[in-house]
Design a protein around this motif. Structure first.
Motif, short mmCIF file in Angstrom:
data_model
loop_
_atom_site.label_atom_id
_atom_site.label_comp_id
_atom_site.label_asym_id
_atom_site.label_seq_id
_atom_site.Cartn_x
_atom_site.Cartn_y
_atom_site.Cartn_z
N LEU A 257 4.94 6.14 -9.93
CA LEU A 257 3.74 5.60 -9.30
C LEU A 257 3.90 4.15 -8.87
CD1 LEU A 257 1.05 7.12 -11.72
CD2 LEU A 257 1.86 8.04 -9.54
N PHE A 258 4.90 3.46 -9.37
CA PHE A 258 5.10 2.05 -9.00
C PHE A 258 5.71 1.90 -7.61
CE2 PHE A 258 5.01 1.93 -13.64
CZ PHE A 258 4.19 0.85 -13.88
N PHE A 259 6.13 3.00 -7.00
CA PHE A 259 6.79 2.95 -5.70
C PHE A 259 5.96 2.19 -4.66
CE2 PHE A 259 7.39 4.75 -1.45
CZ PHE A 259 8.74 4.53 -1.26
N GLN A 260 4.75 2.64 -4.42
CA GLN A 260 3.91 2.00 -3.39
C GLN A 260 3.54 0.57 -3.77
OE1 GLN A 260 0.66 3.93 -1.37
NE2 GLN A 260 1.37 5.95 -2.01
N TRP A 261 3.34 0.33 -5.05
CA TRP A 261 2.94 -1.02 -5.47
C TRP A 261 4.01 -2.03 -5.07
CZ3 TRP A 261 4.07 -5.39 -8.06
CH2 TRP A 261 3.01 -6.24 -8.39
N PHE A 262 5.25 -1.66 -5.23
CA PHE A 262 6.35 -2.57 -4.86
C PHE A 262 6.62 -2.57 -3.36
CE2 PHE A 262 7.29 -2.52 -9.38
CZ PHE A 262 7.81 -3.79 -9.60
N ILE A 263 6.59 -1.40 -2.74
CA ILE A 263 6.98 -1.30 -1.33
C ILE A 263 5.90 -1.81 -0.39
CG2 ILE A 263 7.64 0.31 0.52
CD1 ILE A 263 9.78 -0.17 -1.60
N LYS A 264 4.63 -1.53 -0.72
CA LYS A 264 3.55 -1.82 0.23
C LYS A 264 2.61 -2.94 -0.16
CE LYS A 264 3.44 2.90 2.05
NZ LYS A 264 2.59 4.06 2.36
N SER A 265 2.63 -3.36 -1.42
CA SER A 265 1.63 -4.35 -1.86
C SER A 265 1.83 -5.71 -1.23
CB SER A 265 1.66 -4.48 -3.39
OG SER A 265 2.91 -4.98 -3.82
N ASN A 266 3.06 -6.04 -0.83
CA ASN A 266 3.34 -7.37 -0.27
C ASN A 266 3.55 -7.36 1.25
OD1 ASN A 266 3.35 -8.75 -2.78
ND2 ASN A 266 5.37 -7.91 -3.22
N THR A 361 2.40 9.98 -6.00
CA THR A 361 3.24 8.82 -5.70
C THR A 361 3.24 8.48 -4.21
OG1 THR A 361 4.68 9.24 -7.59
CG2 THR A 361 5.60 7.92 -5.79
N PHE A 362 3.34 9.51 -3.38
CA PHE A 362 3.54 9.26 -1.94
C PHE A 362 2.28 9.45 -1.09
CE2 PHE A 362 7.80 10.41 -3.50
CZ PHE A 362 8.49 9.27 -3.10
N LEU A 363 1.33 10.23 -1.55
CA LEU A 363 0.16 10.53 -0.73
C LEU A 363 -1.09 9.73 -1.10
CD1 LEU A 363 0.48 14.42 -0.37
CD2 LEU A 363 1.40 12.62 1.11
N LYS A 364 -1.17 9.26 -2.34
CA LYS A 364 -2.34 8.48 -2.76
C LYS A 364 -2.04 6.99 -2.68
CE LYS A 364 -5.85 8.30 -6.37
NZ LYS A 364 -6.07 6.86 -6.22
N LYS A 365 -3.02 6.21 -2.29
CA LYS A 365 -2.83 4.77 -2.20
C LYS A 365 -2.66 4.17 -3.60
CE LYS A 365 -5.36 3.91 2.11
NZ LYS A 365 -6.50 3.17 2.73
N ASN A 366 -1.53 3.49 -3.79
CA ASN A 366 -1.26 2.82 -5.07
C ASN A 366 -0.85 1.38 -4.84
OD1 ASN A 366 -1.59 5.34 -6.43
ND2 ASN A 366 0.52 5.87 -5.89
N LYS A 367 -1.38 0.75 -3.78
CA LYS A 367 -0.91 -0.57 -3.39
C LYS A 367 -1.48 -1.70 -4.23
CE LYS A 367 -2.13 -0.04 0.93
NZ LYS A 367 -2.32 -0.32 2.37
N THR A 368 -2.70 -1.53 -4.75
CA THR A 368 -3.32 -2.57 -5.57
C THR A 368 -3.24 -2.16 -7.04
OG1 THR A 368 -5.54 -1.61 -5.55
CG2 THR A 368 -4.93 -3.03 -3.69
N LEU A 372 -3.30 1.56 -8.56
CA LEU A 372 -2.18 2.01 -9.40
C LEU A 372 -2.69 2.57 -10.72
CD1 LEU A 372 0.85 2.18 -10.13
CD2 LEU A 372 0.69 -0.20 -10.90
N ILE A 373 -3.59 1.85 -11.37
CA ILE A 373 -4.13 2.30 -12.66
C ILE A 373 -4.94 3.57 -12.49
CG2 ILE A 373 -5.67 1.70 -14.57
CD1 ILE A 373 -4.85 -1.21 -14.19
N THR A 374 -5.67 3.69 -11.38
CA THR A 374 -6.44 4.91 -11.11
C THR A 374 -5.51 6.10 -10.95
OG1 THR A 374 -8.19 3.63 -10.03
CG2 THR A 374 -8.12 5.98 -9.57
N SER A 375 -4.39 5.91 -10.26
CA SER A 375 -3.40 6.98 -10.12
C SER A 375 -2.80 7.35 -11.48
CB SER A 375 -2.29 6.56 -9.16
OG SER A 375 -2.78 6.46 -7.84
#
Length: 464
Positions: A257-266, A361-368, A372-375
């Motif tokens: 689940l950390f994938f989007q947080w690192f790739i898209k959060s910045n 991991t790939f379909l739900k928004k996990n950027k914030t 992330l915690i909701t996922s």
């Protein structure tokens, strides 16, 4: 005198709730056995009501709630756990480690059957943990083992003394969860009193402090890691997350689940490229995995992997307790095959969980951090909905995650989970199976609230 009288009048309701809580916690700790079902349910329901009222009345007085949370825990200090016998195994593991014996290589039963008593009170501990626990290799990761060792180090000849040491460690972890939980809530611009839906919850106080389940220590490291991640200290977050995994393995399910947080959060930062974010993600995973392996390294032996994987597999292919969707699948198996298909069903459900994690991991928004915690909350909820075994203390992780989201179904589950203890009603009867009507009632309530919150309820809801 006037001031005292005025104080009593102004705080009459709160004081009544506090002293009533103290009374019922004392009764729960020292005047209850697991098979006294009426008292068990009655005491718990009363304590949950008192907790709910206290948080609502004192939610803006977090100092008072903090004092109460740890005062209630102090009541259990000298109590022997009355709803779980796992602590006997904890003490065993800690003491044999101090004797230089690797707990991952020998079952308790194998040593006792060979008339080997390597530690003080070996027979007592063996009888206390029960045959099921004694017949399997330990499944507790290294940081958990460290806690057991500390109990053996400071109270190697006293079961009660070992219980007190482990209890103090769990209470200390709760202090840490309170500290970092409040700081994370403030960073997320959420009410800091939300943390008391976890810290002051009688479910947490009874299951973790009372019954000595080390989910509390795992949760401390998990919350600390999320806080570090939120403030940008992702390297240290990786180290601390590894500590959490090294108490209980369950945080492993969160890693994808950390994938989007690192790739898209910045992405808003023009000077931060996708390649740099990908490097950070891979580095984070390397830190987590390397630290975890390093912690396991002192226990490595030729039979370690075989024994440990064999023990962990029991939770997917042998053990069953308080399941929901699995129990439905099991009944279908009985209809078509005539016997329990747990070995096959467990594997299928595990694959379904893996697919769900990948999709999330790939379909739900996990950027914030909140996303992330909701996922994390949804992934773990799905896992428990499909699991073969859902012991009451497992819900603690769902409860702490929900504190940082808008969802309250874990809070409701923490209330009705007490019904799972009614499974012990048949323990002395020929039919030792769980009462599926009671399990059904538990899950009708949990699924009902879950569906209402996730699929029906408007997003713009009124906060509890």
């Amino acid at each position: 005198m006037f001031l005292n009288t005025t104080f009593l009048k102004l705080n009459r309701t709160s004081l009544f709730l506090v002293f009533s809580s103290i009374l019922f916690y004392f009764l729960f700790a020292y005047d209850l056995t697991r098979t006294e079902y009426t008292k068990l349910i009655g005491f718990y329901v009363v304590l949950f009501f008192l907790f709910y009222m206290l948080v609502n009345i004192l939610k803006y007085n977090t100092r008072a709630l903090s004092y109460l949370a740890f005062s209630f825990r102090a009541i259990f200090i000298l109590a022997i756990p009355n709803l779980s016998q796992d602590f006997y195994r904890f003490i065993w593991d800690g003491r044999i480690l101090l004797e230089g014996i690797n707990p991952y290589l020998f079952t308790v039963e194998s040593l006792i059957s060979n008339h080997e008593f390597p530690i003080y009170q070996a027979q007592t501990l063996y009888e206390g943990m029960g045959n099921l626990n004694a017949s399997h290799f330990t499944n507790y990761p290294p940081i958990n083992q460290l806690c057991f060792v500390l109990a053996g180090l400071f109270a190697g000849k006293s079961i009660l003394g070992s219980v007190v040491v482990m209890r103090l460690l769990i209470i200390a972890a709760d202090f840490g969860t309170l500290h970092f939980g409040q700081k994370l809530l403030e960073k997320l611009k959420m009410p800091s009193y939300n943390i008391f839906w976890y810290i002051l919850n009688p479910f947490i106080i009874i299951e973790l402090t009372g019954n000595l389940h080390f989910e509390g220590v795992m949760i401390f490291f998990l919350v600390w890691s999320l806080y570090l991640l939120n403030i940008g200290k992702w390297k240290w977050a990786g180290v601390v997350l590894a500590l959490s995994i090294s108490v209980k393995l369950i945080p492993l399910i969160f890693l994808p689940l950390f994938f989007q947080w690192f790739i898209k959060s910045n992405q808003k930062e023009k000077d931060v490229s996708i390649i740099l974010n990908l490097i950070r993600l891979v580095s984070f995973y390397i830190i987590v995995i390397a630290t975890t392996l390093l912690l396991f390294l002192p226990f490595y032996a030729s039979d370690f992997l075989h024994n440990y994987s064999k023990t962990v597999a029991l939770w997917f292919q042998n053990f069953e307790f308080n399941g929901s969707l699995y129990y439905i699948a099991r009944e279908i198996g009985y209809i078509f095959r005539g016997y329990n298909e747990i070995a096959i069903i467990g594997k299928i459900l595990s694959l379904i969980v893996i697919v769900f994690v990948i999709l999330t991991t790939f379909l739900k928004k996990n950027k914030t951090t909140i996303e992330l915690i909701t996922s994390m909350l949804f992934v773990l909820t799905f896992y428990y909905f499909t699991a073969t075994t859902v012991h009451p203390w497992y819900i603690a992780t769902l409860l702490i995650l929900s504190v940082f989201t808008k969802y309250k179904f874990p809070l409701v589950w923490s209330c009705v989970i007490i019904l799972s203890y009614l499974a012990y009603m048949n323990i002395n009867k020929a039919d030792k199976s769980e009462n599926l009507w009671i399990i059904g009632l538990e899950y009708i309530i949990v699924y009902g609230i879950f569906i209402w919150e996730v699929f029906i309820k408007k997003r713009d809801f009124k906060k509890i």
